[in-house]
Scaffold this active site. Structure first.
Site, PDB file in Angstrom:
ATOM      1  CD  GLU A   1      -9.672   1.367   2.116  1.00 48.86           C
ATOM      2  OE1 GLU A   1     -10.363   2.071   2.843  1.00 48.86           O
ATOM      3  OE2 GLU A   1      -9.203   1.608   0.952  1.00 48.86           O
TER       4      GLU A   1
ATOM      5  CG  HIS B   1      -2.021   9.000  -3.316  1.00 44.05           C
ATOM      6  ND1 HIS B   1      -2.805   9.750  -2.749  1.00 44.05           N
ATOM      7  CD2 HIS B   1      -2.871   7.909  -3.731  1.00 44.05           C
ATOM      8  CE1 HIS B   1      -3.851   9.516  -2.904  1.00 44.05           C
ATOM      9  NE2 HIS B   1      -4.280   8.477  -3.412  1.00 44.05           N
TER      10      HIS B   1
END
Lengths: 342, 326
Positions: B60, B129
């Site tokens: 990322e 998450h």
């Protein structure tokens, strides 16, 4: 790629002579290196006098890297550096006035007084920043190389950073993608032996940093960063590889900074000895070039003096310019946050 | 009008903008051959090719920075984060590079980039998450933060984001991808920085964004059944915030509840309440209340997760409190 792998040399070992440079080219190298050296000495003075604020990281000792490598580039190529960026800016052709005015935080500075020492920019020269987070600009440079490839131009993108940055994640993530996607990027590690006060051997399990490229099947070379000719010839090879083959290169420039990490760090006494600094000063990049020019009959003592006088006048003028330039207008606080104003 | 899912509305925005502007490309994990982890990019590889729909390794920080660098020299990258939870690895590039470039270069170098992907909690995905990060990015000058709550806003805001000259953090609702709604045909742009009254009412203002638009509308239905007429104000853009629309509504209802998925402390609602108390203090007939996610990491257990989330019942209860009915 094995053919591009040069054998590593011990720091300070002599380098085989690079390709012959013309007297004019040598003179230009010398002018730029002397300009950077004197500029940095005066910047250090100005900092000590409180005229320059913030952090101030000087490039003294490493001049051959920026000067020799930038000479291999084209006007439309892209360049980024870490925060030790004054030398690169000058070598790329930013005026001493615009860089010194930026150090002084003035409106006439190359970043209009909003960037300072660590954030020198001149978009018209493809000089896209000094960046302040170690390793943060490495992916940016790959992005510029990505853009060149996307548009099918033959521009290359060059990234300068210190050897301490090879331990951060962004270096590895970027080198992988640059090799995977065959980006025309050149990663120049300026290995000056110390990340702030941490010696390379205390920070990296691998001392031959160019070998990190092996993990990514990327071309690499170890270069004597004190020899401007060696720097130029290695950079020529890397530029050719990028421009013609669209392939990246990792160049490890072995160099040394004679001064502290920043102005608050003594040149020696804590993490390195005075003797060590003196030893490296024996292979000063400027002295090496001057000796070569004298020996080859390209220049005499009077010629050297003339170069000195020219760059001295240029830096003195830059200081007067910076001193006399106005601060940014108060309203400048609020401009340039967003494209359409705040 | 066409009935589209939120997912397909985003897909249409990407397809249209990539068709209009060669500088726009999509980059991220699984965006190309896999057609997108959430299928937002379905069909784009086939239509535009691997040159413009670029699969990345799981890196990322690296690919976010590559996007920023490409934007600095004039491309218009759309960087997809599989979720905003993973984007934490890239936050240095969003905050230290994208948001700062124009300012620290003295206006020379802009960064027209969109960082997008799903945020907020889904179902039983547990602590790592199930997070809402819009308040983190909204804290940063130099960024714009968009959080569409409907398919029409998803399409119109994404198109505006791609055309915008500044870095945009575009947080989609993970639970909204399958939600259907009417989307105007043809060129449909939603302006950045404009809130939207999703339901008009005169008794209490419910301020919401992203998934909580649905929560607030359901709460408004329940309140209506009890004779309470709620006005639902969807912020749509968190930064720059359309405080005028919020203040106008509060000026009418004199009571307000701010609803968000994220945690309360230093959350989006804290900013909304600050704006209201400074600019509409005399209009208030009750303190402004907030309905937020519980101040804990998200639990896995279904009952505990339900308890942690903002829901219509909590909004109804808060609305009654500001009306002094409970």
């Amino acid at each position: 790629m094995a053919g591009t792998r040069a054998r590593s040399r011990a720091k300070g070992a002599p380098h085989p002579a690079g390709p012959a440079a013309s007297p004019e080219q040598c003179r230009e190298y010398l002018r730029q290196m002397r300009l950077i050296r004197y500029f940095e000495e005066k910047a250090g003075e100005a900092y000590s006098l409180g005229k320059v604020g913030g952090f101030c990281h000087l490039y003294i000792g490493q001049e051959a890297v920026a000067v020799g490598s930038m000479a291999a580039l084209r006007a439309d190529d892209y360049i980024t550096t870490s925060y030790r960026d004054h030398g690169h800016a000058l070598a790329r052709g930013l005026s001493a006035r615009s860089v010194m005015a930026e150090l002084y935080g003035k409106a006439a500075g190359c970043s209009r007084g909003k960037g300072g020492s660590m954030h020198l920019f001149d978009a018209s020269l493809g000089f896209l920043g000094g960046h302040g987070i170690v390793g943060g600009h490495i992916p940016l440079t790959a992005g510029m190389a990505f853009a060149a490839k996307y548009r099918k131009t033959d521009q290359v993108a060059v990234c300068y950073f210190g050897e301490a940055a090879v331990n951060i994640g962004s270096f590895h993530e970027t080198l992988n993608m640059a090799a995977l996607w065959k980006l025309p990027a050149i990663f120049v590690v300026e290995n000056n032996g110390y990340g702030m006060g941490t010696a390379l051997a205390r920070a990296s399990s691998l001392l031959d940093l160019a070998h990190r490229a092996y993990s990514y099947e990327m071309a690499e070379e170890v270069v004597d960063g004190q020899d401007v000719f060696a720097v130029r010839s290695a950079m020529d090879r890397a530029v050719e590889r990028a421009r013609v083959e669209s392939l990246p290169t990792l160049l490890e420039m072995r160099t040394y900074r004679y001064v502290g990490h920043s102005m608050s760090d003594a040149a020696h006494g804590t993490y390195r000895t005075k003797d060590e600094v003196e030893e490296f000063r024996q292979r000063d990049p400027i002295k090496l070039l001057e000796a070569h020019m004298l020996e080859a009959g390209m220049m005499d003592e009077a010629g050297l003096k003339a170069v000195d006088e020219m760059i001295t006048a240029e830096v003195e003028d830059a200081i007067v310019f910076a001193e006399e330039s106005p601060d940014p207008a108060p309203g400048e606080l609020w401009t340039d946050v967003l494209a359409g104003g705040q | 009008m066409a009935l589209l899912t939120y997912r397909d509305a985003l897909n249409a925005a990407l397809r249209e903008e990539m068709g209009l502007d060669d500088r726009v490309f999509l980059m991220g994990e699984e965006v190309a051959e896999y057609d997108g982890a959430y299928k937002v990019s379905r069909g784009l590889l086939k239509e535009f090719g691997p040159h413009r729909v670029v699969d990345t390794p799981i890196a990322e920080l690296g690919f976010a920075g590559i996007g920023v660098g490409a934007a600095m020299v004039g491309l218009r990258p759309v960087i997809e984060f599989m979720t905003w939870n993973f984007a934490l690895l890239a936050i240095d590039q969003v905050v230290n590079s994208a948001a700062k470039m124009r300012y620290m270069s003295g206006g020379q170098v802009g960064c027209p980039i969109v960082f997008r992907g799903p945020g907020g909690a889904a179902l039983q995905l547990a602590a790592q998450h199930s997070q809402s990060f819009e308040s983190w990015y909204a804290h940063i000058p130099g960024l714009k933060v968009l959080t569409p709550g409907t398919p029409a806003d998803a399409k119109g805001l994404l198109k505006s984001a791609i055309r915008d000259d500044d870095p945009v953090v575009f947080i989609e609702g993970e639970m909204l991808y399958n939600v259907k709604g009417e989307v105007p045909e043809g060129e449909h742009l939603v302006p950045i920085g404009k809130a939207d009254i999703k339901r008009a009412g005169g008794d209490v203002t419910l301020v919401c964004h992203s998934k909580t638009v649905t929560v607030a509308l359901k709460a408004a239905d329940q309140l209506a059944a009890e004779g309470i007429d709620a006005e639902v104000v969807d912020l749509r853009t968190i930064r720059p915030m359309d405080t005028e629309t919020v203040l106008n509504s509060v000026g009418k209802t004199h009571r307000c509840v701010v609803v968000e998925e994220g945690w309360a402390f230093a959350g989006v609602g804290a900013q909304v309440v600050d704006e209201i108390q400074r600019h509409a203090f005399d209009e208030l007939d009750a303190p402004v209340l907030r309905v937020t996610g519980a101040d804990v990491p998200m639990p896995y257990n279904k009952q505990l997760e339900r308890a942690a989330k903002a829901d219509p019942a909590k909004v109804v209860a808060a609305a009654k409190r500001v009306l002094y009915l409970a």
